[in-house]
Motif scaffolding. Structure first.
Motif, short mmCIF file in Angstrom:
data_model
loop_
_atom_site.label_atom_id
_atom_site.label_comp_id
_atom_site.label_asym_id
_atom_site.label_seq_id
_atom_site.Cartn_x
_atom_site.Cartn_y
_atom_site.Cartn_z
N PHE A 60 -3.12 -0.96 -12.35
CA PHE A 60 -3.24 -2.14 -11.46
C PHE A 60 -4.70 -1.96 -10.92
O PHE A 60 -5.50 -1.03 -10.84
N ASN A 61 -5.52 -2.94 -10.80
CA ASN A 61 -7.10 -3.14 -10.40
C ASN A 61 -7.02 -2.50 -9.10
O ASN A 61 -8.08 -1.64 -8.89
N ASP A 62 -6.12 -2.65 -8.16
CA ASP A 62 -5.99 -2.01 -6.89
C ASP A 62 -4.81 -1.36 -6.50
O ASP A 62 -4.01 -2.25 -5.61
N ALA A 63 -4.44 -0.34 -6.82
CA ALA A 63 -3.20 0.18 -6.71
C ALA A 63 -2.50 0.28 -5.16
O ALA A 63 -1.49 -0.07 -4.79
N ASN A 64 -3.70 0.72 -4.46
CA ASN A 64 -3.49 1.16 -3.10
C ASN A 64 -3.24 -0.44 -2.29
O ASN A 64 -2.21 -0.53 -1.23
N ASN A 65 -3.69 -1.35 -2.47
CA ASN A 65 -3.17 -2.71 -1.86
C ASN A 65 -1.99 -3.38 -2.58
O ASN A 65 -1.01 -4.13 -1.96
N VAL A 66 -1.67 -3.12 -3.93
CA VAL A 66 -0.49 -3.77 -4.15
C VAL A 66 0.95 -2.89 -4.06
O VAL A 66 1.94 -3.75 -3.92
N ILE A 67 0.57 -1.64 -3.70
CA ILE A 67 2.16 -1.11 -3.33
C ILE A 67 2.58 -1.26 -1.96
O ILE A 67 1.71 -1.30 -1.00
N LYS A 68 3.64 -1.81 -1.64
CA LYS A 68 4.04 -2.30 -0.42
C LYS A 68 5.16 -1.48 0.35
O LYS A 68 5.31 -1.41 1.24
N MET A 69 5.68 -0.57 -0.73
CA MET A 69 6.57 0.49 -0.07
C MET A 69 6.47 1.50 -0.96
O MET A 69 6.38 1.35 -2.42
N ASP A 70 6.44 2.77 -0.61
CA ASP A 70 6.12 3.93 -1.41
C ASP A 70 6.73 5.23 -0.80
O ASP A 70 6.45 5.56 0.27
N SER A 71 7.87 5.42 -1.29
CA SER A 71 8.95 6.79 -0.92
C SER A 71 9.32 7.33 -2.31
O SER A 71 9.08 6.96 -3.52
N LYS A 72 9.61 8.31 -2.09
CA LYS A 72 9.92 9.45 -3.23
C LYS A 72 11.27 8.57 -4.02
O LYS A 72 11.62 9.17 -5.11
N ASP A 73 12.10 7.64 -3.34
CA ASP A 73 13.17 7.24 -4.13
C ASP A 73 12.96 5.80 -4.50
O ASP A 73 13.73 5.13 -5.10
N GLN A 74 11.71 5.14 -4.08
CA GLN A 74 11.43 3.84 -4.48
C GLN A 74 10.17 3.39 -4.25
O GLN A 74 9.28 4.14 -3.43
N ILE A 75 9.61 2.88 -5.17
CA ILE A 75 8.25 2.00 -5.07
C ILE A 75 8.33 0.33 -5.26
O ILE A 75 9.05 0.19 -6.22
N ILE A 76 7.90 -0.23 -4.37
CA ILE A 76 7.65 -1.75 -4.52
C ILE A 76 6.39 -2.20 -4.52
O ILE A 76 5.40 -1.83 -3.86
N VAL A 77 6.03 -2.94 -5.70
CA VAL A 77 4.57 -3.39 -6.02
C VAL A 77 4.82 -4.85 -5.94
O VAL A 77 5.57 -5.53 -6.37
N LYS A 78 3.56 -5.41 -5.14
CA LYS A 78 3.52 -7.05 -5.46
C LYS A 78 2.08 -7.29 -6.01
O LYS A 78 1.15 -6.88 -5.65
N GLY A 79 2.16 -8.06 -7.19
CA GLY A 79 0.92 -8.25 -7.98
C GLY A 79 0.95 -9.64 -8.61
O GLY A 79 1.74 -10.54 -8.10
N LEU A 80 0.08 -9.88 -9.17
CA LEU A 80 -0.30 -11.09 -10.07
C LEU A 80 -0.59 -10.80 -11.63
O LEU A 80 -1.36 -9.93 -11.77
N THR A 81 0.23 -11.68 -12.47
CA THR A 81 -0.12 -11.30 -13.80
C THR A 81 -0.20 -12.83 -14.42
O THR A 81 -0.23 -13.78 -13.73
N SER A 82 -0.43 -12.77 -15.79
CA SER A 82 -0.67 -14.28 -16.37
C SER A 82 0.28 -14.35 -17.45
O SER A 82 0.38 -13.46 -18.24
#
Length: 207
Positions: A60-82
Motif C-alpha cells: 500500500f502506498n500509505d499503510a499508516n493511513n489505510v489501516i483503520k484497526m490494528d490488533s494482534k488478532d485483527q487488521i482492518i484496511v480501507k483502500g482504493l483499487t481499480s
C-alpha cells in the motif's frame, strides 16, 4: 483527501501447502462480500499477524493511513483499487483479516465503484450486486442517484425510466456492466487472497 491506491500485485505464487475453507463472494443481501478461511498448520497467531502486516506495508502506498484497526488478532484496511470495465473504474474496499492459531479469516467488503458522469460533478459510489439477484428496481435506484449527481432531478430520471429506451438499452447495458464488474471484483478478491496467502505462509530466510 489523499487517494490511497493499492500498488500492483501481479505474482501469485503459493510457497506452501495451505487449506482454504468456506469461500464465498456475496452476503445474504446480494452485496459483494468475499470471505474465506485459511488454515496454516504450524503458524502461530503472531506469525500470521506479522506476515500480513508486512505485506500491507509493502503493497500500500500509505499503510499508516489505510489501516483503520490494528490488533494482534485483527487488521482492518480501507483502500482504493481499480478494475477494468469499459475503462478504468476505481473501487473502494475494506479488507478485514482476523487471526487465530494456525488460521486466519480474510474478508473483503464495502466494494463501491466510483462513478463520475463528468469531472465537474461529484462521484457517486455504486455498490456491486450479485448478478443473480440484481433487479431492474436496483438499477432504477442507481439511475436516479447518478442523474441527481449529474445535476438532474428525480423527475428527469423518472421520465427516462418510463421511456422505451430505458427498457431496451439502459437496463440491458446495466445488467452487463454489473456482471462484468462482479467478474472483475472476483478476480481482485482472488488476487488479494492469493498474495496474502503467499505472504502468510512464506518461510523465513536464513541469511
Amino acid at each position: 483527501m489523499k487517494t490511497l491506491i493499492l500498488t500492483p500485485v501481479i505474482v501469485m505464487i503459493f510457497l506452501y501447502s495451505g487449506i482454504s475453507l468456506a469461500q464465498q463472494y456475496y452476503d445474504d443481501n446480494g452485496s459483494f462480500h468475499y470471505r474465506e478461511v485459511f488454515e496454516l498448520e504450524g503458524k502461530s497467531q503472531e506469525q500470521l499477524y506479522n506476515s500480513v502486516k508486512k505485506w500491507i506495508a509493502v503493497n500500500f502506498n500509505d499503510a499508516n493511513n489505510v489501516i483503520k484497526m490494528d490488533s494482534k488478532d485483527q487488521i482492518i484496511v480501507k483502500g482504493l483499487t481499480s478494475i477494468q470495465n469499459k475503462g478504468e473504474v476505481k473501487v473502494d474496499f475494506t479488507l478485514d483479516i482476523a487471526f487465530k492459531e494456525g488460521r486466519y479469516k480474510l474478508e473483503m467488503y464495502d466494494l463501491d465503484a466510483n462513478f463520475t458522469v463528468s469531472p465537474q460533478y461529484p462521484t457517486v459510489k455504486v455498490p456491486t450486486i450479485n448478478p443473480d439477484v440484481y433487479t431492474v428496481e436496483d438499477y432504477k435506484k442507481q439511475f436516479i442517484q447518478t442523474t441527481i449527481a449529474a445535476g438532474g432531478t428525480e423527475k428527469m430520471a423518472m421520465k427516462s425510466i418510463d421511456s422505451k429506451k430505458f427498457s431496451d438499452k439502459y437496463w440491458p447495458d446495466a445488467q452487463e456492466y454489473n456482471r462484468q464488474t462482479a467478474k472483475e471484483l472476483k478476480k481482485t478478491a482472488d488476487s488479494f487472497a492469493a498474495n496474502i496467502k503467499s505472504a502468510a505462509g512464506s518461510k523465513k530466510d536464513d541469511w
